[in-house]
Structures are given as C-alpha cells and as structure tokens.
Design an enzyme around this catalytic site. Structure first.
Site, PDB file in Angstrom:
ATOM      1  CG  HIS A  65       7.981 -79.881  -2.406  1.00 34.28           C
ATOM      2  ND1 HIS A  65       8.560 -80.578  -3.442  1.00 34.28           N
ATOM      3  CD2 HIS A  65       6.847 -79.333  -2.906  1.00 34.28           C
ATOM      4  CE1 HIS A  65       7.804 -80.464  -4.517  1.00 34.28           C
ATOM      5  NE2 HIS A  65       6.755 -79.711  -4.229  1.00 34.28           N
ATOM      6  CG  ASP A  76       2.613 -87.774  -8.493  1.00 36.95           C
ATOM      7  OD1 ASP A  76       1.523 -87.156  -8.521  1.00 36.95           O
ATOM      8  OD2 ASP A  76       3.709 -87.219  -8.688  1.00 36.95           O
ATOM      9  NE  ARG A 129      -3.544 -83.609 -11.108  1.00 41.94           N
ATOM     10  CZ  ARG A 129      -2.603 -83.146 -10.269  1.00 41.94           C
ATOM     11  NH1 ARG A 129      -1.620 -83.936  -9.888  1.00 41.94           N
ATOM     12  NH2 ARG A 129      -2.650 -81.925  -9.830  1.00 41.94           N
ATOM     13  CB  SER A 144       0.600 -84.691  -6.916  1.00 46.25           C
ATOM     14  OG  SER A 144       1.751 -84.542  -7.693  1.00 46.25           O
ATOM     15  CE  LYS A 168       5.874 -85.111  -6.864  1.00 44.78           C
ATOM     16  NZ  LYS A 168       5.016 -84.695  -7.927  1.00 44.78           N
TER      17      LYS A 168
HETATM   18  N1  URA Z   1       3.529 -80.141  -7.932  1.00 41.50           N
HETATM   19  C1  URA Z   1       3.381 -81.488  -7.891  1.00 41.50           C
HETATM   20  O1  URA Z   1       4.313 -82.226  -7.583  1.00 41.50           O
HETATM   21  N2  URA Z   1       2.174 -82.006  -8.221  1.00 41.50           N
HETATM   22  C2  URA Z   1       1.114 -81.239  -8.564  1.00 41.50           C
HETATM   23  O2  URA Z   1       0.058 -81.767  -8.825  1.00 41.50           O
HETATM   24  C3  URA Z   1       1.292 -79.846  -8.604  1.00 41.50           C
HETATM   25  C4  URA Z   1       2.517 -79.312  -8.268  1.00 41.50           C
END
Ligand code: URA
Length: 434
Positions: A82, A161, A168, A183, A187
């Site tokens: 990621h 999320d 947010r 977050s 995932k």
């Molecule tokens: N990327 C994400 O998946 N979540 C965040 O809060 C910030 C960047």
C-alpha cells in the site's frame, strides 16, 4: 453503555477500553451512533490522541465491520502493498508482476485517485477492456489460477472506515495519525493481508509533509501489525518531486511498461526494486533483501515480469496489444515540449504543483465521482540536482485543450526552481521501519 460517555471519556483525554471502542464502531456502522456524535469523537481523538492499544482496537473493530476476506485456502502467505499516495506513483503496476514473476501469489485491491495523487485503478483502465470490478469469487479464482490480480475493492470491506473517512474529510479530522493508521490498516486486514509493505510517502506532494510525522505514522502502523499479529514493513520514501517522469494515467502506464521491459526512469526502477524486495522477503521467496533484489532485477531483465503483466491484462479482459505497443494508449490532442527558460541546476520540482496541475488538466478527480481523461498529464523530464541548459527540453504537456495547455505551462514552469550552484539530488528513501 452510552455513546455520549465514550465521547466524554475521549474528550477528557482518557483511554477507551476495547469494549467501548467496539461498541462505538458497531453503533456507527449500524447507525445508532449518529454522524454528529462520530464527528465529535473523531475531533476528541485528533486533539487527545490514542494509545497503540486503542488504535489497534479501532483498526480491528473497523476491519470487522463488514466482510473479512479469508485467503488461507488460496495463498500460503497473503501479501499486500500500500502506498499512502504520491504524484506519479505507479509502483503497483510494476511491483505486483515482479513479485509474481518471482514465484509468489499477489492479489491486490486498489483504489481510485482522489486529490492530486492518481489511483491504480484509473491508470489500469487506460488499457481498453481492463476490468477493475471483479467479484469476490472472480478475485479468489484468479488469485488461485493465475496468482496475480489487480482490481477494485470486492465486497463490503471495512464499511465503518468508509463512513468515518467521509466524515473526517468534512470535519477537519483527517490529520490524526491514529485515525489515518487505523483507516489504512483496517482495509488491509479486511482484505485478508497477513504481511504487508506500506510505502509511507514524505514531502510536499504527500499526506505526511515531514519526516518526523511520517516516522510516527510508520511506527503506529508497525505497532498495529504487531498487536494484530500481522507483519508490517514501512518504507519512508521521498515525495517532494514526482516519482519517475510521468504523471497522468496512460502516460504512467506507458512508463510502467518501459520499466517492466528493463528500462524506465532510474528513481522509479529503484523504488520498485526496493518495494518488491521487501515483499519477496516477507513472502518467503528469498531469505535476504539482497537475494530478493537479484530475483526482482532478473525478472525485469529477462521479460518474465512483463509477461506476467501481459497475462494479468489478458485475464481481466484488457487488450494486450496495448501492452505490446504502448503507443496505442490514449493520446491527448495537444502535446507540447516546454524548453528550459535558463541554464542551471534544478533545486526543486514541486510534486504538489505538478500533481495539482495534472488534476486541473483532467488526469485526476477534484471530488469523488468526477470523470477523468486517461490521455492527459505531464512528463517531467528531470530530477532535482540535474544540470539543464537553456533551451533543453524541460517537461512535456499532454492536454485536451489549448486553454488547459497554456494554464499548465505557467504552473509547471513555476514548479521548477533553479540554482546557479551545484545541487545535491534528493534522497530516494528515508529509511525503513519494521
Ligand atoms: N489513506 C487512508 O486510507 N485513510 C486515511 O485516513 C488517510 C489516507
């Protein structure tokens, strides 16, 4: 338990219990915790922070708020990578085929671009026919048969999320390291990852503007990994200038294919080799980074990584003639090579300005749901530290109108700063946290 008491406890800087966090996330997912309560709570977290234990509980509660993929019957070790997002970041397009060519199975669910960093799915969709909407069944079947998948999110992964991120975004609470870390990690965990390389970008073109901030985020994600029994390696890599040369969807696919053919920009190739080497070691395809790097380099040199990319494109319905001849990829009607206005050393090529300009040209989205133009973008031809003579080619613009080209020319010129004295190249990497 009352929602308001959980908010008050965090407001007062106290540590929430696992049960309180699970109660809050469950309630937020089913709607019994309202958006205004969740917003107040997110602000309390932003102001008062969370311990690593609380952050891990939040991560796991969000990961368990929807489907959780079990890849145990499909792969020996579920690997993932990621990136926190960068300008010109097409790393996945090269790293996944390289890792696959080195004998490991990799299935990745990627995202779309939002803000000034592009998304992997948008890039891959420059190849006509390429499907990014595989079902969960198709994802698992391709991972088993081909050992390589690159698609959008399948199923309902970490819905808490998704809901929390939307709140947010509009309540000034994106910039909490605990909320960002949970977050990202929720995932990854919901997607079934057991071992992962997280590329934390640092600089003006990244979420994390400073090295101390990026190190903190990396430390929190590694700690979540330890507490949640996942192996996490975080790379800290530069995002002050764009990665590679190309910024824009089809342009980036072309650059990724050049790299898979053994060429490509030096910095981008180096970055891909570093990410791939860590993934290969995590996946037990080699027992040292040096051995993994040798395997990765060989796969770029002997064409096996390119062959894997071609198979991936074919498996997902894409037209492989575009891989064989990337000149067929979508082209913009207005192309201009802009020349250097003076001689000197480049001391800055601002990734944020280049990224924002590419979005204005149509290569990215200002808001969710906006359409993108695969053909447009910018090719920055130099790196910080290069000596450039007046009249040398400085950058290329690929625009869909004359007006867009004119506006982009001035902005991208302003992204380049000059020095009469020699300038050190920017570091590529700021280290590894594991
Ligand atoms: N990327 C994400 O998946 N979540 C965040 O809060 C910030 C960047």
């Amino acid at each position: 338990m009352r929602t308001v008491d959980v908010i008050i406890k965090k407001r007062d800087g106290l540590e929430l219990t696992t049960e309180e966090i699970q109660f809050f996330v469950r309630g937020f997912t089913d709607g019994s915790v309202t958006d205004y309560q969740a917003s107040a709570w997110a602000m309390a977290v932003l102001l008062n922070g969370m311990s690593d234990r609380e952050t891990t509980d939040l991560t796991l509660a969000m990961a368990n708020s929807g489907d959780v993929l079990d890849l145990s019957g499909v792969v020996d070790i579920a690997l993932d990578k990621h990136s926190t997002g960068g300008v010109g970041d097409k790393t996945t397009l090269v790293v996944e085929p390289v890792v696959s060519a080195c004998g490991l199975r990799v299935g990745k669910m990627s995202g779309r671009g939002l803000g000034f960093s592009g998304g992997t799915l948008d890039k891959m969709e420059s190849i006509p026919g390429f499907r990014t909407d595989l079902t969960q069944k198709e994802f698992l079947s391709q991972l088993k048969k081909l050992g390589l998948v690159l698609t959008g999110q399948t199923g309902d992964l970490a819905p808490a999320d998704g809901k929390m991120y939307a709140l947010r975004d509009v309540t000034g609470t994106v910039d909490s390291l605990s909320l960002i870390a949970s977050s990202i990690m929720s995932k990854k965990i919901a997607g079934g990852a057991q071992r992962m390389v997280l590329d934390v970008k640092v600089g003006v073109g990244a979420f994390m503007k400073t090295l101390p901030q990026a190190k903190d985020l990396a430390r929190i994600m590694v700690s979540i990994g330890r507490l949640a029994k996942r192996k996490v390696v975080c790379l800290l890599s530069d995002m002050n200038q764009p990665l590679g040369h190309a910024v824009g969807n089809a342009l980036e696919v072309k650059e990724a294919i050049e790299t898979l053919r053994g060429g490509g920009p030096k910095d981008f190739r180096e970055h891909c080799l570093q990410v791939a080497s860590h993934l290969i070691v995590l996946g037990e395809g080699a027992n040292s980074l040096a051995a993994a790097r040798k395997l990765a380099e060989a796969s770029l040199q002997d064409g096996t990584a390119l062959a894997r990319f071609r198979e991936l494109v074919a498996a997902q319905g894409g037209d492989v003639s575009y891989v064989d001849d990337p000149n067929k990829l979508p082209k913009a009607p207005f192309v201009e090579t802009v020349k250097a206005p003076k001689s000197g050393y480049l001391k800055w090529i601002d990734a944020k300005i280049v990224g924002e300009t590419s979005v204005e040209m149509g290569a990215g989205r200002a808001k969710k749901g906006d359409s993108i133009d695969p053909a447009v973008g910018i090719v920055v031809l130099h790196k910080v530290g290069d000596r450039v003579a007046k009249g040398d080619a400085l950058f290329e613009l690929h625009a869909n109108s004359k007006k867009s080209l004119e506006a982009a020319r001035a902005r991208v010129l302003s992204a380049h700063q000059w020095s009469a004295k020699k300038v050190k190249p920017l570091p590529h990497s700021y280290g590894v946290v594991k």
